[in-house]
Design an enzyme around this catalytic site. Structure first.
Site, PDB file in Angstrom:
ATOM      1  N   ASP A 230      -4.678  61.229 -35.014  1.00  0.00           N
ATOM      2  CA  ASP A 230      -4.126  61.724 -33.749  1.00  0.00           C
ATOM      3  C   ASP A 230      -3.114  62.848 -33.983  1.00  0.00           C
ATOM      4  OD1 ASP A 230      -5.071  59.017 -33.624  1.00  0.00           O
ATOM      5  OD2 ASP A 230      -4.200  58.825 -31.629  1.00  0.00           O
ATOM      6  N   HIS A 232      -1.950  64.588 -30.772  1.00  0.00           N
ATOM      7  CA  HIS A 232      -1.223  64.377 -29.511  1.00  0.00           C
ATOM      8  C   HIS A 232      -0.284  65.523 -29.151  1.00  0.00           C
ATOM      9  CE1 HIS A 232      -2.532  60.606 -27.875  1.00  0.00           C
ATOM     10  NE2 HIS A 232      -2.400  59.974 -29.034  1.00  0.00           N
ATOM     11  N   ASP A 259      -7.853  62.404 -29.987  1.00  0.00           N
ATOM     12  CA  ASP A 259      -6.512  62.456 -29.408  1.00  0.00           C
ATOM     13  C   ASP A 259      -5.768  63.700 -29.876  1.00  0.00           C
ATOM     14  OD1 ASP A 259      -7.160  60.115 -28.155  1.00  0.00           O
ATOM     15  OD2 ASP A 259      -5.412  58.994 -28.830  1.00  0.00           O
ATOM     16  N   ASP A 262      -2.391  65.332 -24.931  1.00  0.00           N
ATOM     17  CA  ASP A 262      -1.614  64.338 -24.179  1.00  0.00           C
ATOM     18  C   ASP A 262      -0.345  63.950 -24.935  1.00  0.00           C
ATOM     19  OD1 ASP A 262      -2.953  64.106 -21.785  1.00  0.00           O
ATOM     20  OD2 ASP A 262      -4.256  62.479 -22.455  1.00  0.00           O
ATOM     21  N   ARG A 263       0.656  63.566 -24.149  1.00  0.00           N
ATOM     22  CA  ARG A 263       1.974  63.132 -24.631  1.00  0.00           C
ATOM     23  C   ARG A 263       2.777  64.307 -25.168  1.00  0.00           C
ATOM     24  NH1 ARG A 263       3.041  57.898 -24.279  1.00  0.00           N
ATOM     25  NH2 ARG A 263       1.350  56.394 -24.117  1.00  0.00           N
ATOM     26  N   ASN A 291      -9.897  58.581 -27.146  1.00  0.00           N
ATOM     27  CA  ASN A 291      -9.791  58.024 -25.795  1.00  0.00           C
ATOM     28  C   ASN A 291      -8.977  58.924 -24.865  1.00  0.00           C
ATOM     29  OD1 ASN A 291      -7.513  57.028 -27.473  1.00  0.00           O
ATOM     30  ND2 ASN A 291      -6.853  56.070 -25.548  1.00  0.00           N
ATOM     31  N   HIS A 292      -8.168  59.823 -25.439  1.00  0.00           N
ATOM     32  CA  HIS A 292      -7.388  60.732 -24.593  1.00  0.00           C
ATOM     33  C   HIS A 292      -8.135  62.017 -24.245  1.00  0.00           C
ATOM     34  CE1 HIS A 292      -3.324  59.068 -23.909  1.00  0.00           C
ATOM     35  NE2 HIS A 292      -3.685  58.270 -24.897  1.00  0.00           N
ATOM     36  N   HIS A 340     -12.773  57.322 -33.622  1.00  0.00           N
ATOM     37  CA  HIS A 340     -11.370  57.277 -33.197  1.00  0.00           C
ATOM     38  C   HIS A 340     -10.847  55.859 -33.072  1.00  0.00           C
ATOM     39  CE1 HIS A 340      -7.631  58.509 -31.371  1.00  0.00           C
ATOM     40  NE2 HIS A 340      -7.820  57.612 -30.416  1.00  0.00           N
ATOM     41  N   ARG A 388      -4.900  46.238 -25.367  1.00  0.00           N
ATOM     42  CA  ARG A 388      -4.832  47.469 -24.571  1.00  0.00           C
ATOM     43  C   ARG A 388      -5.451  47.285 -23.186  1.00  0.00           C
ATOM     44  NH1 ARG A 388      -4.102  52.144 -27.991  1.00  0.00           N
ATOM     45  NH2 ARG A 388      -4.366  51.646 -30.196  1.00  0.00           N
ATOM     46  N   HIS A 415      -6.015  56.217 -33.700  1.00  0.00           N
ATOM     47  CA  HIS A 415      -5.768  55.474 -32.455  1.00  0.00           C
ATOM     48  C   HIS A 415      -4.469  54.664 -32.422  1.00  0.00           C
ATOM     49  CE1 HIS A 415      -7.090  53.931 -28.632  1.00  0.00           C
ATOM     50  NE2 HIS A 415      -7.502  52.752 -29.052  1.00  0.00           N
TER      51      HIS A 415
END
Length: 487
Positions: A230, A232, A259, A262-263, A291-292, A340, A388, A415
């Protein structure tokens, strides 16, 4: 979760749930959420009918992104005390994080009706109501076979202004000079021109459409290959990877394992850098979907807001279509499978089954695609529902059976934040790599990437720390409702 020795000794013979609760609260405030969950659990064991304890543990689960566990605890708190307002707050937050906006709205409405003078409750109810109406409107106007978002993009009408001093595509193509100038432009906190941005998106969309859901990668015996987890939206940490390990090239191939966005608040910079390298070195630079890379996540965790702020809402829709075509997994030399999330809710899944997955869509709530993007390993044997709330947790026996059936050496996934940047589990057969150091500027974790060569395929771990970035906070573009779940 292990406690500090002094605290463990202090609580060794304790039987008062209130003591465990107070110590858990201290750990929570110190952002030791895993240890806080452990102590809330001990308090619950001693006082299982206390709604406050379940609500507190729900909040800690929210902090660790275990939204399914947070939802379960919030439900229990409400079951024990139907008038406990914080229970509804926690449940609304869990529903929101899981993309279940209508359920979240019902709980925010319940809070607002119970506390009509509470301005925070009123604001959250109104914002969630707007979000539900917006999504309903989008669904109402969407029809089967509707036009692609690309069809409303007119590149020829986008004029390059005379004062634009960023990088230029050469004959419409990405070159090494372009990528180097692009990274320099981003380091100066400047933008790529929208015409070039859309051209990159169009070209990478066309490329990914031609790829299978599982991409086979061949690595020569003497060739080095790098796997990153990730990112991010942490652009400056991405640049640090390239400083430490060299720029991607035909002799320095990379795989980024989902990923990308995001964030972190430099997601646009990350994704255009990665897409540019993909176009420059299509057979030596690989990207797996995380997943993002989905509309629901992007709406809540900042990418949609960032793209809209830096470009337009139209471009955010284009990104959604591009992400739908990202491959779901890669297999290196037919020996190492990389995805991922993780493995599956069922046994007997083969690599051919993964190749056949229809991925041109938003991730479903179950099935092979869901598990590839969302699942996590667990130390216990067997399988369990994911904390989750999406995907499954799979044990070492599941991993062992899967790699035996598919003649693999091990799997690599991402992840999950890891304190050391990586984790080797399931007797060395399940490796996690996470490449965003000091995640969200709060987690203080190391990050890592993996290098290996085709001769032995043995993973080598390289750790690194966060580097400074401009004073733009993580989650700067996130949905305000999502930010509220952390408060």
């Amino acid at each position: 979760m292990d406690l500090e020795p002094a605290l463990a000794e202090k609580l060794a013979n304790e039987t008062d749930p209130e003591v465990f609760k107070k110590e858990a609260n201290k750990l929570f405030n110190a952002q030791s959420f895993g240890s806080a969950i452990s102590l809330y659990s001990k308090a619950i064991d001693l006082d299982p009918l206390n709604a406050v304890l379940y609500s507190n543990r729900s909040f800690a689960h929210l902090k660790t992104e275990c939204f399914g566990a947070a939802l379960n605890d919030a439900n229990k708190a409400i079951e024990l005390n139907k008038n406990y307002i914080k229970g509804y707050y926690r449940r609304a937050s869990a529903y929101l994080a899981l993309g279940k906006y209508k359920q979240a709205l019902r709980d925010y409405e319940a809070v607002h009706k119970s506390c009509p003078r509470d301005e925070d409750a009123k604001r959250k109810f109104n914002e969630c109501s707007k979000l539900v109406k917006k999504i309903a409107f989008e669904k109402a106007i969407a029809v089967e076979g509707s036009r692609s978002a690309f069809e409303s993009v007119n590149l020829e009408a986008m004029t390059i202004e005379p004062d634009y001093n960023g990088p230029h595509l050469e004959d419409g193509k990405v070159t090494l000079k372009f990528v180097q100038e692009l990274m320099d432009t981003y380091k100066k906190e400047q933008k790529l021109h929208r015409r070039y941005a859309y051209k990159i998106l169009r070209d990478v969309y066309d490329y990914f459409q031609m790829q299978p859901s599982l991409v086979d990668v061949t690595i020569g015996a003497d060739e080095k290959f790098t796997i990153c987890g990730d990112i991010h939206g942490q652009f400056y940490d991405l640049m640090n990877i390239f400083e430490l390990n060299g720029l991607p090239s035909e002799t320095n191939p990379y795989l980024f394992n989902g990923d990308f966005v995001d964030r972190g608040s430099f997601s646009v910079e990350c994704i255009f850098t990665l897409f540019s390298f993909k176009l420059l070195y299509p057979n030596h630079f690989y990207m797996s979907r995380g997943n993002h890379e989905s509309k629901t996540m992007n709406q809540m965790y900042g990418f949609e807001g960032e793209v809209t702020a830096k470009y337009s809402a139209q471009m955010a829709e284009v990104f959604t279509e591009v992400y739908n075509w990202l491959p779901l997994a890669h297999c290196l030399n037919r020996r190492v499978l990389i995805m991922h999330g993780g493995l599956f809710a069922q046994d007997d899944v083969t690599l051919d089954d993964i190749r056949k997955v229809d991925r041109n869509k938003q991730p479903p709530d179950s099935g092979l695609m869901c598990d590839l993007l969302w699942s996590d390993p667990q130390p216990a044997e067997g399988r369990a529902p994911s904390k989750r709330g999406v995907g499954v947790q799979f044990g070492p026996d599941v991993t062992k059976r899967f790699i035996a059936k598919n003649n693999l050496d091990y799997i690599v996934r991402s992840h999950e934040v890891k304190a050391e940047g990586y984790e080797v589990a399931h007797d060395g057969k399940c490796i996690t790599v996470f490449s965003a150091p000091n995640y969200c500027d709060t987690m203080l974790n190391q990050a890592a990437y993996i290098t290996l060569n085709g001769a032995d395929m043995r993973p080598n771990f390289h750790q690194y720390s966060a580097v400074p970035h401009p004073k733009v906070q993580p989650m700067a573009y996130a949905n305000s409702l999502l930010l509220s779940l952390m408060s």
